[in-house]
Write a protein that holds these residues in place. Structure first.
Motif, PDB file in Angstrom:
ATOM      1  N   ILE A  37      42.497  59.680  53.881  1.00  0.00           N
ATOM      2  CA  ILE A  37      43.916  59.340  53.854  1.00  0.00           C
ATOM      3  C   ILE A  37      44.191  58.512  52.593  1.00  0.00           C
ATOM      4  CG2 ILE A  37      44.213  59.451  56.358  1.00  0.00           C
ATOM      5  CD1 ILE A  37      43.907  56.424  56.510  1.00  0.00           C
ATOM      6  N   SER A  38      45.455  58.288  52.290  1.00  0.00           N
ATOM      7  CA  SER A  38      45.792  57.525  51.089  1.00  0.00           C
ATOM      8  C   SER A  38      45.610  56.020  51.322  1.00  0.00           C
ATOM      9  CB  SER A  38      47.238  57.798  50.669  1.00  0.00           C
ATOM     10  OG  SER A  38      48.135  57.167  51.561  1.00  0.00           O
ATOM     11  N   GLU A  39      45.438  55.299  50.219  1.00  0.00           N
ATOM     12  CA  GLU A  39      45.340  53.835  50.307  1.00  0.00           C
ATOM     13  C   GLU A  39      46.616  53.255  50.908  1.00  0.00           C
ATOM     14  OE1 GLU A  39      43.572  51.667  46.926  1.00  0.00           O
ATOM     15  OE2 GLU A  39      43.131  53.658  46.116  1.00  0.00           O
ATOM     16  N   LYS A  40      47.755  53.852  50.580  1.00  0.00           N
ATOM     17  CA  LYS A  40      49.035  53.379  51.117  1.00  0.00           C
ATOM     18  C   LYS A  40      49.055  53.521  52.639  1.00  0.00           C
ATOM     19  CE  LYS A  40      53.790  52.885  50.735  1.00  0.00           C
ATOM     20  NZ  LYS A  40      54.012  51.799  51.650  1.00  0.00           N
ATOM     21  N   THR A  41      48.529  54.616  53.151  1.00  0.00           N
ATOM     22  CA  THR A  41      48.474  54.826  54.593  1.00  0.00           C
ATOM     23  C   THR A  41      47.576  53.781  55.249  1.00  0.00           C
ATOM     24  OG1 THR A  41      48.919  57.177  54.349  1.00  0.00           O
ATOM     25  CG2 THR A  41      47.904  56.496  56.420  1.00  0.00           C
ATOM     26  N   VAL A  42      46.447  53.477  54.619  1.00  0.00           N
ATOM     27  CA  VAL A  42      45.555  52.428  55.135  1.00  0.00           C
ATOM     28  C   VAL A  42      46.312  51.109  55.197  1.00  0.00           C
ATOM     29  CG1 VAL A  42      43.462  51.077  54.699  1.00  0.00           C
ATOM     30  CG2 VAL A  42      43.443  53.548  54.312  1.00  0.00           C
ATOM     31  N   ARG A  43      46.995  50.760  54.108  1.00  0.00           N
ATOM     32  CA  ARG A  43      47.754  49.505  54.076  1.00  0.00           C
ATOM     33  C   ARG A  43      48.855  49.489  55.133  1.00  0.00           C
ATOM     34  NH1 ARG A  43      46.985  50.299  48.538  1.00  0.00           N
ATOM     35  NH2 ARG A  43      49.088  51.108  48.295  1.00  0.00           N
ATOM     36  N   ASN A  44      49.500  50.628  55.359  1.00  0.00           N
ATOM     37  CA  ASN A  44      50.550  50.708  56.394  1.00  0.00           C
ATOM     38  C   ASN A  44      49.974  50.448  57.780  1.00  0.00           C
ATOM     39  OD1 ASN A  44      52.604  51.248  54.585  1.00  0.00           O
ATOM     40  ND2 ASN A  44      52.546  53.464  54.885  1.00  0.00           N
ATOM     41  N   HIS A  45      48.811  51.033  58.076  1.00  0.00           N
ATOM     42  CA  HIS A  45      48.176  50.799  59.382  1.00  0.00           C
ATOM     43  C   HIS A  45      47.815  49.323  59.548  1.00  0.00           C
ATOM     44  CE1 HIS A  45      47.960  54.804  61.036  1.00  0.00           C
ATOM     45  NE2 HIS A  45      47.392  55.284  59.942  1.00  0.00           N
ATOM     46  N   GLN A  51      51.755  43.094  62.222  1.00  0.00           N
ATOM     47  CA  GLN A  51      53.054  42.867  62.866  1.00  0.00           C
ATOM     48  C   GLN A  51      52.935  42.882  64.384  1.00  0.00           C
ATOM     49  OE1 GLN A  51      55.737  45.748  61.132  1.00  0.00           O
ATOM     50  NE2 GLN A  51      56.493  44.239  59.662  1.00  0.00           N
ATOM     51  N   LYS A  52      52.173  43.828  64.928  1.00  0.00           N
ATOM     52  CA  LYS A  52      51.968  43.907  66.381  1.00  0.00           C
ATOM     53  C   LYS A  52      51.396  42.608  66.929  1.00  0.00           C
ATOM     54  CE  LYS A  52      50.138  48.380  66.841  1.00  0.00           C
ATOM     55  NZ  LYS A  52      49.202  49.326  67.453  1.00  0.00           N
ATOM     56  N   GLY A  54      51.507  39.635  65.435  1.00  0.00           N
ATOM     57  CA  GLY A  54      52.277  38.455  65.065  1.00  0.00           C
ATOM     58  C   GLY A  54      51.468  37.455  64.258  1.00  0.00           C
ATOM     59  N   VAL A  55      50.562  37.971  63.426  1.00  0.00           N
ATOM     60  CA  VAL A  55      49.746  37.109  62.573  1.00  0.00           C
ATOM     61  C   VAL A  55      50.168  37.304  61.122  1.00  0.00           C
ATOM     62  CG1 VAL A  55      47.809  37.040  64.184  1.00  0.00           C
ATOM     63  CG2 VAL A  55      47.869  38.822  62.445  1.00  0.00           C
ATOM     64  N   SER A  56      49.554  36.520  60.217  1.00  0.00           N
ATOM     65  CA  SER A  56      50.049  36.550  58.842  1.00  0.00           C
ATOM     66  C   SER A  56      49.141  37.240  57.833  1.00  0.00           C
ATOM     67  CB  SER A  56      50.335  35.124  58.364  1.00  0.00           C
ATOM     68  OG  SER A  56      49.142  34.373  58.357  1.00  0.00           O
ATOM     69  N   GLY A  57      48.039  37.820  58.274  1.00  0.00           N
ATOM     70  CA  GLY A  57      47.183  38.504  57.308  1.00  0.00           C
ATOM     71  C   GLY A  57      46.030  39.225  57.982  1.00  0.00           C
ATOM     72  N   ARG A  58      45.259  39.941  57.139  1.00  0.00           N
ATOM     73  CA  ARG A  58      44.129  40.731  57.633  1.00  0.00           C
ATOM     74  C   ARG A  58      43.101  39.873  58.356  1.00  0.00           C
ATOM     75  NH1 ARG A  58      42.558  45.190  53.051  1.00  0.00           N
ATOM     76  NH2 ARG A  58      44.678  45.871  52.654  1.00  0.00           N
ATOM     77  N   ALA A  59      42.747  38.756  57.760  1.00  0.00           N
ATOM     78  CA  ALA A  59      41.712  37.900  58.351  1.00  0.00           C
ATOM     79  C   ALA A  59      42.145  37.412  59.733  1.00  0.00           C
ATOM     80  CB  ALA A  59      41.391  36.724  57.441  1.00  0.00           C
ATOM     81  N   GLN A  60      43.393  36.956  59.846  1.00  0.00           N
ATOM     82  CA  GLN A  60      43.886  36.496  61.145  1.00  0.00           C
ATOM     83  C   GLN A  60      43.943  37.646  62.139  1.00  0.00           C
ATOM     84  OE1 GLN A  60      47.599  34.433  60.645  1.00  0.00           O
ATOM     85  NE2 GLN A  60      46.577  32.481  60.300  1.00  0.00           N
ATOM     86  N   ALA A  61      44.302  38.842  61.661  1.00  0.00           N
ATOM     87  CA  ALA A  61      44.350  40.010  62.548  1.00  0.00           C
ATOM     88  C   ALA A  61      42.952  40.306  63.095  1.00  0.00           C
ATOM     89  CB  ALA A  61      44.909  41.222  61.803  1.00  0.00           C
ATOM     90  N   ILE A  62      41.948  40.261  62.234  1.00  0.00           N
ATOM     91  CA  ILE A  62      40.574  40.520  62.671  1.00  0.00           C
ATOM     92  C   ILE A  62      40.139  39.482  63.699  1.00  0.00           C
ATOM     93  CG2 ILE A  62      38.157  40.498  61.918  1.00  0.00           C
ATOM     94  CD1 ILE A  62      39.210  41.836  59.278  1.00  0.00           C
ATOM     95  N   ILE A  63      40.420  38.225  63.428  1.00  0.00           N
ATOM     96  CA  ILE A  63      40.051  37.158  64.368  1.00  0.00           C
ATOM     97  C   ILE A  63      40.729  37.381  65.722  1.00  0.00           C
ATOM     98  CG2 ILE A  63      40.317  34.685  64.859  1.00  0.00           C
ATOM     99  CD1 ILE A  63      39.916  34.287  61.751  1.00  0.00           C
ATOM    100  N   GLU A  64      42.005  37.705  65.701  1.00  0.00           N
ATOM    101  CA  GLU A  64      42.746  37.917  66.946  1.00  0.00           C
ATOM    102  C   GLU A  64      42.222  39.156  67.688  1.00  0.00           C
ATOM    103  OE1 GLU A  64      45.709  36.967  69.839  1.00  0.00           O
ATOM    104  OE2 GLU A  64      44.573  35.834  68.366  1.00  0.00           O
TER     105      GLU A  64
END
Length: 74
Positions: A37-45, A51-52, A54-64
């Protein structure tokens, strides 16, 4: 009676694939190439997941996601 909410994932199959690769320290470019898939699609996911959660970045998303049991460290 079975509580189906406990069996329903917060992530889509693709989001799970992407975040599992992120915790393996793969770059957006690497993930895009690996999944075809495209890099843009990866970034969109990634952005949709952030957003789902409610965190502010990749690292926080991984932790959650780890905290919620959606991802596991191997």
């Amino acid at each position: 009676m079975i509580d189906e909410s406990k069996h329903r994932s917060l992530l889509t199959v693709r989001e799970r694939q992407i975040f599992n690769l992120l915790i393996e320290d793969q770059t957006t470019k690497d993930i895009a190439g690996r999944l075809g898939i495209s890099e843009k699609t990866v970034r969109n996911h990634i952005s949709n997941t952030i957003q789902k959660l409610g965190v502010s970045g990749r690292a926080q998303a991984i932790i959650e996601l780890l905290r919620l049991g959606e991802l596991k460290l191997s």
